[in-house]
Design an enzyme around this catalytic site. Structure first.
Site, PDB file in Angstrom:
ATOM      1  N   HIS A 125       0.749  -1.480  -0.029  1.00 35.11           N
ATOM      2  CA  HIS A 125       0.082  -0.142   0.028  1.00 35.11           C
ATOM      3  C   HIS A 125       0.940   1.078   0.066  1.00 35.11           C
ATOM      4  O   HIS A 125       0.275   2.313   0.102  1.00 35.11           O
ATOM      5  CB  HIS A 125      -0.996   0.072   1.285  1.00 35.11           C
ATOM      6  CG  HIS A 125      -0.354  -0.433   2.594  1.00 35.11           C
ATOM      7  ND1 HIS A 125      -0.909  -1.436   3.316  1.00 35.11           N
ATOM      8  CD2 HIS A 125       0.910  -0.017   3.249  1.00 35.11           C
ATOM      9  CE1 HIS A 125      -0.102  -1.603   4.359  1.00 35.11           C
ATOM     10  NE2 HIS A 125       0.890  -0.657   4.373  1.00 35.11           N
ATOM     11  N   TYR A 183      17.419   1.888   2.235  1.00 33.71           N
ATOM     12  CA  TYR A 183      17.779   1.447   0.918  1.00 33.71           C
ATOM     13  C   TYR A 183      18.945   2.175   0.313  1.00 33.71           C
ATOM     14  O   TYR A 183      18.981   1.742  -0.796  1.00 33.71           O
ATOM     15  CB  TYR A 183      16.356   1.436   0.057  1.00 33.71           C
ATOM     16  CG  TYR A 183      15.175   1.045   0.686  1.00 33.71           C
ATOM     17  CD1 TYR A 183      15.165  -0.086   1.567  1.00 33.71           C
ATOM     18  CD2 TYR A 183      13.863   1.586   0.311  1.00 33.71           C
ATOM     19  CE1 TYR A 183      14.121  -0.403   2.267  1.00 33.71           C
ATOM     20  CE2 TYR A 183      12.702   0.993   0.857  1.00 33.71           C
ATOM     21  CZ  TYR A 183      12.761   0.122   1.780  1.00 33.71           C
ATOM     22  OH  TYR A 183      11.712  -0.397   2.545  1.00 33.71           O
TER      23      TYR A 183
END
Length: 497
Positions: free
Chosen positions: A173, A260
């Site tokens: 989501h 990341y």
């Protein structure tokens, strides 16, 4: 539609999320006269969620049949759709995904996608998923689809398609949450005033075209909108900085995105510069672990309240934009649904590898999932995605084969781990995580004695470090008090990872 339609939910003990998925499904008239089979390894949680869903069905006088079992094959029998929500190892394993890397200087906010925690999470989850896939092939309805919600999304979806041989769509989501945020920053009265095309890989998906009331929004305009927003300008510093440098906004929260990349969490002072402590998702050390632990404690204590809330009539207008119910509705009724899905690339994004799992724009109807092909990322966005894809590919190979050297190479090439750790530190950290998590890593059973021996002989020093921005786990009373204060102030928790 046949009344024999069956939907199985594995990992149904994730109580709040299972309730949300079931309520969404029950909002669709054509999906009411079906069976929903709940399964989990935790009988206690399974019993609690079953009571809640049974109550929903009873109060709303629905013909839905709710079953529950700890025997997953029984739950999978005849199922057309299997929704996967498992967290292998639970919070016990998750805590070591955060704690052990901290000893080597790797400070994660979430740790469930790549980075040290996400890689090990994949090692635990993929063997279980391949077992699920075997059961699905053997006992589910022919052609059954898995709708995977479990992280690490790309690795799990990659493994189930290539090695599990089950038709799988990965669902997240993050795209929807970022869309609502962009609409808020631009001053939209409702998110539907903003249209967009989003593409990339899970948790590194990029809004490559944004239209506000039909007008295309430039990078400079979007930067200005976020910088003048009182909350986002403080909470989303990493995302805004990446937007300025790359020219595109990322789907993922400040905390997620920061882990990341190799630039924002490599030193404690840098971490504190780029994060915001108003909520865990903005970059707090081990923030999702703390939030998950507190949420579990809250549910255990307030179960009677949750059960009472299930005694209300379902409000169709409150159906969420979680993809699962909309996909099933589209496939079963032919009503077209547009969303963003994790699937094999195969030409969808021209400058990412064919074998990678990408998250991109598609449509679902009675003919299946129809993805938009031929999209191209900017060079910077593609380069960032490629770094993660290479880690994901090696991680999947390691998880399937039990190859310790491949696992260590995956960890070595992780952007944040590589920015902080030497090769020797990476090798030792992996050994320590393998030994600590061995009960959930059947494919590495052969390698554990040697890893223990290497650790016993190692002279590399580690440190006792709680991270650059760690908070203590709060009691149920503290969480309840804080929630009440936020409600009084008109503040709500932004949907998470």
């Amino acid at each position: 539609m046949s009344q024999k339609l069956k939907i199985a939910i594995i990992g149904a003990g994730s109580v709040g999320f299972t309730k949300k998925l079931c309520m969404d499904i029950l909002c669709v008239p054509e999906l009411q006269d079906i069976e929903i089979a709940l399964t989990d390894v935790n009988q206690h949680n399974l019993d609690m969620v079953c009571q809640i869903i049974d109550r929903l069905v009873e109060v709303n006088k629905l013909p839905t049949r709710i079953t529950s079992t700890i025997d997953r094959r029984k739950a999978f029998e005849g199922a057309r759709y299997i929704l996967n929500c498992v967290r292998v190892g639970g919070l016990e394993a998750f805590s070591t995904d955060i704690q052990i890397p901290l000893k080597y200087g790797v400070d994660q906010c979430v740790g469930d996608t790549i980075c040290a925690g996400g890689i090990m999470y994949g090692q635990r989850t993929i063997p279980a998923l391949l077992d699920f896939c075997q059961d699905i092939r053997e006992v589910s309805e022919p052609g059954a689809k898995m709708l995977n919600y479990a992280n690490p999304m790309a690795m799990n979806t990659w493994a189930t398609i290539d090695h599990g041989k089950v038709d799988t769509i990965g669902l997240c989501h993050g795209v929807q949450n970022g869309w609502r945020q962009i609409a808020n920053a631009l001053g939209a009265s409702h998110p539907t005033e903003v249209d967009f095309i989003c593409t990339g890989i899970n948790h590194q998906t990029w809004y490559i075209d944004i239209r506000f009331r039909g007008r295309r929004i430039s990078c400079d305009e979007l930067v200005a909108a976020f910088e003048r927003h009182a909350e986002y300008s403080q909470q989303e510093k990493v995302r805004i900085d990446v937007l300025k440098r790359f020219g595109f906004y990322s789907t993922e929260s400040n905390g997620h995105l920061s882990e990341y990349l190799p630039w924002y969490r490599k030193r404690p002072e840098e971490i504190r510069r780029w994060i915001d402590m108003s909520d865990w998702i903005h970059g707090e050390t081990g923030g999702y672990l703390r939030y998950s632990t507190e949420s579990r404690n809250w549910f255990e204590t307030d179960f009677p309240q949750f059960l009472a809330e299930a005694g209300k009539l379902i409000d169709v207008s409150k159906r969420t934009d979680e993809h699962a119910s909309h996909i099933i509705e589209a496939l079963e009724t032919g009503r077209t649904y547009r969303g963003h899905f994790n699937v094999k690339n195969r030409g969808l994004i021209t400058n990412l590898p064919e074998d990678a799992i990408v998250e991109s724009t598609g449509f679902v109807d009675r003919f299946g999932l129809n993805m938009v092909a031929g999209l191209t990322l900017s060079d910077a966005c593609a380069a960032t995605c490629l770094a993660s894809i290479n880690v994901q590919r090696m991680s999947v190979k390691a998880a399937v084969t039990g190859d310790v050297e491949m696992l260590k190479l995956a960890m070595l090439h992780d952007p944040l781990v590589g920015a902080i750790c030497s090769p020797d530190e990476v090798w030792q950290m992996v050994d320590e995580m393998l030994v600590t998590q061995s009960q959930w890593l059947p494919q590495y059973t052969h390698a554990i004695p040697a890893a223990k021996d290497r650790l016993a002989r190692s002279r590399l020093k580690t440190r006792a470090w709680s991270g650059a921005a760690r908070r203590d786990i709060r009691s149920v009373d503290e969480v309840r008090s804080n929630t009440a204060q936020k409600k009084e102030a008109g503040l709500g928790r932004r949907p998470g990872a």
